[in-house]
Enzyme design. Structure first.
Site, PDB file in Angstrom:
ATOM      1  CG  ASN A  22      16.387  -7.408  31.683  1.00 24.15           C
ATOM      2  OD1 ASN A  22      15.231  -7.741  31.375  1.00 24.15           O
ATOM      3  ND2 ASN A  22      16.653  -6.519  32.640  1.00 24.15           N
ATOM      4  CG  PHE A  33       6.909  -8.741  32.991  1.00 25.81           C
ATOM      5  CD1 PHE A  33       8.034  -8.284  33.659  1.00 25.81           C
ATOM      6  CD2 PHE A  33       5.787  -7.901  32.955  1.00 25.81           C
ATOM      7  CE1 PHE A  33       8.053  -7.030  34.270  1.00 25.81           C
ATOM      8  CE2 PHE A  33       5.793  -6.652  33.562  1.00 25.81           C
ATOM      9  CZ  PHE A  33       6.937  -6.226  34.212  1.00 25.81           C
ATOM     10  CB  SER A  45       9.335  -3.810  33.381  1.00 24.15           C
ATOM     11  OG  SER A  45       9.966  -4.421  32.288  1.00 24.15           O
ATOM     12  CG  ASN A  84      12.532  -5.067  28.883  1.00 19.96           C
ATOM     13  OD1 ASN A  84      13.090  -4.379  28.032  1.00 19.96           O
ATOM     14  ND2 ASN A  84      13.140  -5.466  29.989  1.00 19.96           N
ATOM     15  CB  THR A  85       5.693  -4.740  29.820  1.00 18.38           C
ATOM     16  OG1 THR A  85       6.266  -5.991  30.193  1.00 18.38           O
ATOM     17  CG2 THR A  85       4.197  -4.905  29.608  1.00 18.38           C
ATOM     18  CE  LYS A 143      12.294  -2.665  40.566  1.00 13.36           C
ATOM     19  NZ  LYS A 143      12.784  -4.039  40.510  1.00 13.36           N
ATOM     20  CG  ASN A 192      12.424  -1.879  36.856  1.00 18.08           C
ATOM     21  OD1 ASN A 192      13.289  -2.571  36.347  1.00 18.08           O
ATOM     22  ND2 ASN A 192      11.206  -2.319  37.094  1.00 18.08           N
TER      23      ASN A 192
HETATM   24  C1  LIG Z   1      17.964  -9.898  34.147  1.00 18.71           C
HETATM   25  C2  LIG Z   1      17.095  -8.947  34.938  1.00 18.71           C
HETATM   26  C3  LIG Z   1      15.726  -9.185  35.054  1.00 18.71           C
HETATM   27  C4  LIG Z   1      14.917  -8.306  35.786  1.00 18.71           C
HETATM   28  N1  LIG Z   1      13.586  -8.563  35.916  1.00 18.71           N
HETATM   29  C5  LIG Z   1      12.807  -7.753  36.678  1.00 18.71           C
HETATM   30  C6  LIG Z   1      11.430  -8.036  36.874  1.00 18.71           C
HETATM   31  O1  LIG Z   1      10.889  -9.045  36.407  1.00 18.71           O
HETATM   32  N2  LIG Z   1      10.701  -7.161  37.619  1.00 18.71           N
HETATM   33  C7  LIG Z   1      11.250  -6.038  38.188  1.00 18.71           C
HETATM   34  O2  LIG Z   1      10.551  -5.285  38.870  1.00 18.71           O
HETATM   35  N3  LIG Z   1      12.568  -5.760  38.029  1.00 18.71           N
HETATM   36  C8  LIG Z   1      13.341  -6.596  37.292  1.00 18.71           C
HETATM   37  N4  LIG Z   1      14.678  -6.312  37.143  1.00 18.71           N
HETATM   38  C9  LIG Z   1      15.228  -5.063  37.737  1.00 18.71           C
HETATM   39  C10 LIG Z   1      15.884  -5.316  39.085  1.00 18.71           C
HETATM   40  O3  LIG Z   1      14.950  -5.775  40.032  1.00 18.71           O
HETATM   41  C11 LIG Z   1      16.553  -4.033  39.606  1.00 18.71           C
HETATM   42  O4  LIG Z   1      15.556  -3.063  39.828  1.00 18.71           O
HETATM   43  C12 LIG Z   1      17.589  -3.461  38.648  1.00 18.71           C
HETATM   44  O5  LIG Z   1      18.303  -4.486  37.995  1.00 18.71           O
HETATM   45  C13 LIG Z   1      18.599  -2.551  39.353  1.00 18.71           C
HETATM   46  O6  LIG Z   1      19.322  -3.245  40.339  1.00 18.71           O
HETATM   47  P1  LIG Z   1      20.810  -3.856  40.089  1.00 18.71           P
HETATM   48  O7  LIG Z   1      21.641  -2.758  39.510  1.00 18.71           O
HETATM   49  O8  LIG Z   1      21.261  -4.312  41.447  1.00 18.71           O
HETATM   50  O9  LIG Z   1      20.631  -4.994  39.146  1.00 18.71           O
HETATM   51  C14 LIG Z   1      15.501  -7.175  36.413  1.00 18.71           C
HETATM   52  C15 LIG Z   1      16.871  -6.951  36.292  1.00 18.71           C
HETATM   53  C16 LIG Z   1      17.668  -7.811  35.578  1.00 18.71           C
HETATM   54  C17 LIG Z   1      19.147  -7.540  35.483  1.00 18.71           C
END
Ligand SMILES: Cc1cc2nc3c(=O)[nH]c(=O)nc-3n(C[C@H](O)[C@H](O)[C@H](O)COP(=O)(O)O)c2cc1C
Length: 348
Positions: free
Chosen positions: A109, A113, A171, A173-174, A209, A238
């Protein structure tokens, strides 16, 4: 039910499917009882001094604008983290910006934000208080001139309703956000955060995080600062920017953060390193590729006090929480452990 709906859901663009899920969860009509498991007492634990029914949490990013957290508690999560919340509303990057890598059980992704902003989100939570332990994840707006100020203003705004607040420096993406992993930058941020806490008498536990893409040198410096500035927890981790070469899906080179199975071992290894250096002084929330009891146990036995997931729910549906809990209880019995807390760090 999910296995019947899955082919239809997977025929949709991932973000369209996600928006549909949020819309349906807003009705909050699910009976809690269908997600209950027997002997859940074995999974009772505590996080930041708060008692939890189980250590399985929903990771940030699913309920970015805090619209459906009370429905998510009904799925059986022990805690839910909303956000990332930024001071002002923002729409994020151009679409498409979420990609399903089915062959790799992963997502990429680059949302950036997208959220309704701290003002609206604060009011929304005020009008619908959480039925469980709610974490609120905060970060800066893309167009801000001062990222630190954005963290401070969000912290002041949303703290009253948070069980804990996550300072998201990871993140991908920022632009420039991961620079806060640098020792000097992080110290400046944490000094500022402690000042805001003191001036405004804020007492909620804070977690930072982290990115999984940091090297060993950086880890010890980050831990030192986290202890020095009395941060209660570390969320590991993350999404990752690396690890693409071994993937199979054609979408593997999309820009953005990679989550799910390819992240699983990488985040577990980082949990182990951090646990071995902190020895319980800091609580750890393990995230990355958790989609089974085995994967949750791996992270807890590596030193995590609790785990979170996101991608696992996309591929396995909401029933994944119940399945993880059932599996974890069987694993505890096999290992002759009476409570989940006894498993923390046993394989670190
Ligand atoms: C579509 C998507 C959006 C995410 N948005 C955020 C976010 O806004 N803030 C954040 O701290 N992590 C965000 N994450 C990261 C997740 O919180 C997590 O740290 C990461 O996906 C690893 O866990 P997973 O393998 O169970 O998905 C996002 C992940 C995904 C897949």
């Amino acid at each position: 039910m999910f296995s019947i709906l899955r082919p239809y859901i997977f025929s949709l663009d991932p973000e369209v499917a996600h928006d549909l899920a949020i819309k349906s969860l807003k009705f909050n009509i699910l009976p809690k009882s269908i997600f209950n498991v027997d002997e859940e007492e074995m999974l009772e634990t505590s996080l930041f001094n708060e008692k939890l029914p189980n250590p399985i949490g929903l990771a940030a990013g699913f309920d970015k604008s805090a619209e459906v957290y009370n429905s998510l508690f009904k799925f059986g999560y022990g805690f839910v983290e909303v956000g990332t919340v930024t001071p002002k509303r923002q729409f994020g990057n151009p679409k498409p910006r979420v990609f399903r890598l089915e062959k790799d059980q992963a997502l990429i992704n680059r949302l950036g934000f997208n959220n309704h902003g701290s003002e609206i989100i604060f009011k929304r939570i005020s009008n619908n208080l959480p039925d469980g332990f709610l974490g609120i994840n905060i970060g800066p707006n893309k167009d801000t001139l001062n990222k630190e100020e954005d963290f401070y203003s969000c912290l002041k705004k949303i703290s009253p309703h948070a069980g804990y607040v996550t300072i998201n420096i990871s993140s991908p993406n920022t632009e420039g956000l991961r620079d806060f992993h640098d020792q000097k930058e992080l110290e400046k941020l944490l000094i500022g955060i402690n000042k805001i806490k003191k001036e405004n008498s804020l007492s909620k536990p804070l977690a930072v995080k982290l990115s999984p893409d940091i090297d060993d040198n950086e880890i010890s410096k980050i831990i030192e600062l986290i202890i020095k500035y009395r941060i209660s927890g570390i969320i590991v981790s993350n999404t990752t920017e690396i690890n693409r070469q071994n993937l199979n899906d054609v979408k593997k080179n999309e820009r953005g953060g990679l989550s799910g199975q390819p992240l699983r071992d990488r985040s577990t290894k980082l949990i182990k390193k951090i646990y071995n250096q902190t020895k319980g002084k800091i609580q750890i929330i393990g995230v990355g590729g958790v989609d089974s009891g085995k994967a949750a146990f791996e992270k807890i036995s590596a030193g995590a006090n609790a785990v979170q997931l996101y991608t696992g729910m996309v591929f396995k549906g909401p029933g994944v929480v119940k399945d993880i809990k059932k599996d974890l209880i069987s694993i505890l019995k096999k290992e002759n452990l009476k409570k989940i807390d006894e498993a923390i760090g046993i394989n670190a």
